[in-house]
Write an enzyme that holds these catalytic residues in place. Structure first.
Site, PDB file in Angstrom:
ATOM      1  CB  VAL A 108      17.767  44.371 -15.268  1.00 16.48           C
ATOM      2  CG1 VAL A 108      17.649  42.925 -14.797  1.00 16.48           C
ATOM      3  CG2 VAL A 108      17.138  45.305 -14.246  1.00 16.48           C
ATOM      4  CB  CYS A 109      19.933  43.518 -20.165  1.00 18.58           C
ATOM      5  SG  CYS A 109      18.177  43.813 -20.481  1.00 18.58           S
ATOM      6  N   PRO A 110      22.619  43.509 -18.439  1.00 20.79           N
ATOM      7  CG  PRO A 110      23.842  45.404 -17.839  1.00 20.79           C
ATOM      8  CD  PRO A 110      22.524  44.984 -18.412  1.00 20.79           C
ATOM      9  CD  GLU A 112      18.021  38.942 -16.798  1.00 19.68           C
ATOM     10  OE1 GLU A 112      17.107  38.308 -16.270  1.00 19.68           O
ATOM     11  OE2 GLU A 112      17.915  39.493 -17.914  1.00 19.68           O
ATOM     12  CB  ILE A 113      24.166  39.023 -20.493  1.00 24.88           C
ATOM     13  CG1 ILE A 113      22.781  39.211 -21.122  1.00 24.88           C
ATOM     14  CG2 ILE A 113      25.146  38.494 -21.534  1.00 24.88           C
ATOM     15  CD1 ILE A 113      22.705  40.359 -22.107  1.00 24.88           C
TER      16      ILE A 113
END
Length: 257
Positions: A108-110, A112-113
């Site tokens: 999920v993190c990439p 968002e970033i």
């Protein structure tokens, strides 16, 4: 007799939880770092009940609050592909969106970033910087940036990635999962005077909206400039409210015709 029965019942309930806690802690500590990372990733993203027993946040020690000054931070960041020492003081006179994410090279993190990076110019247009923080090293951040997006990497970044290797920043902001050693998806909007205007925290499996922090920054700036307040779902094209019993009727009469 009643007391003995109570002790017996408590021991039957408490034992599985403590056993789970020990098994998670022991396996996490004894495995090599790479294996430990995979274990945490699998468990935290699976929403399994064991994780609920084992992990508590640092919020019991300190919880920043809206209207209070943001905890000071400093650390090594990746800015435009270079390493740079960064602190909260560097953002005096600007709005700052400071958001935490669990780990580099995850799922999920990439999303968002990259979404924040792609909107960076819109934040800059309203005098706002965006900084992403995780407990990874600045070397890990750079390696992730140098990984193509089609392979789960970040690619070129228009925002800053800050390393919180000691976990102190995550702890100070009350978003650190102490046992897991990673941060929840906390997001803080800090005004030019270093005061927290907004905070939110997501559980690990769900990413955040980029549009909402941008809308909120614009709303806070509108209130500061015009002295009127912003209703639900406000956008820059929406009517606002004069904060008095009589003057506010102008707004309500307009929207409830």
């Amino acid at each position: 007799m009643a007391a003995a029965a109570g002790r017996l019942l408590w021991s039957s309930v408490a034992r599985p939880a403590s056993t789970i806690f020990r098994s998670i802690s022991a396996s996490t500590v004894l495995r090599p770092v790479a294996s430990r990372r995979t274990c945490l990733t699998d468990m935290l993203w699976s929403a399994c009940p064991q994780a609920k027993f084992a992990f508590s946040t640092s919020s019991s020690f300190h919880t920043p609050a809206v209207t209070q000054h943001a905890p000071h931070f400093k650390g090594t960041a990746v800015v435009n592909g270079e390493f740079k020492e960064l602190s909260l003081d560097d953002f005096k006179g600007k709005y700052l969106v400071l958001f935490f994410y669990p780990l580099d090279f995850t799922f999920v993190c990439p999303t968002e970033i990259v979404a924040f990076s792609d909107k960076a110019n819109e934040f800059h247009d309203v005098n706002c910087e965006v900084v992403a923080v995780s407990v990874d090293s600045h070397f890990s951040h750079l390696a992730w940036i140098n990984t193509p997006r089609k392979n789960g990497g970040l690619g070129h970044m228009n925002i800053t990635l800050l390393s919180d290797l000691t976990k102190q920043i995550s702890r100070d902001y009350g978003v650190l999962l102490e046992s897991a050693g990673i941060a929840l998806r906390g997001l803080f909007i800090i005004d030019p005077n270093g005061v927290i205007k907004h905070l939110s925290v997501n559980d690990l499996p769900v990413g955040r909206s980029v549009e909402e922090p941008l809308r909120l920054v614009k709303a806070f700036q509108f209130v500061e400039t015009h002295g009127e307040v912003c209703p639900a779902n406000w956008t820059p094209e929406s009517p606002t409210i004069k904060p008095s019993p009589t003057a506010s009727k102008e707004y309500f009469e307009k929207v409830h015709q």
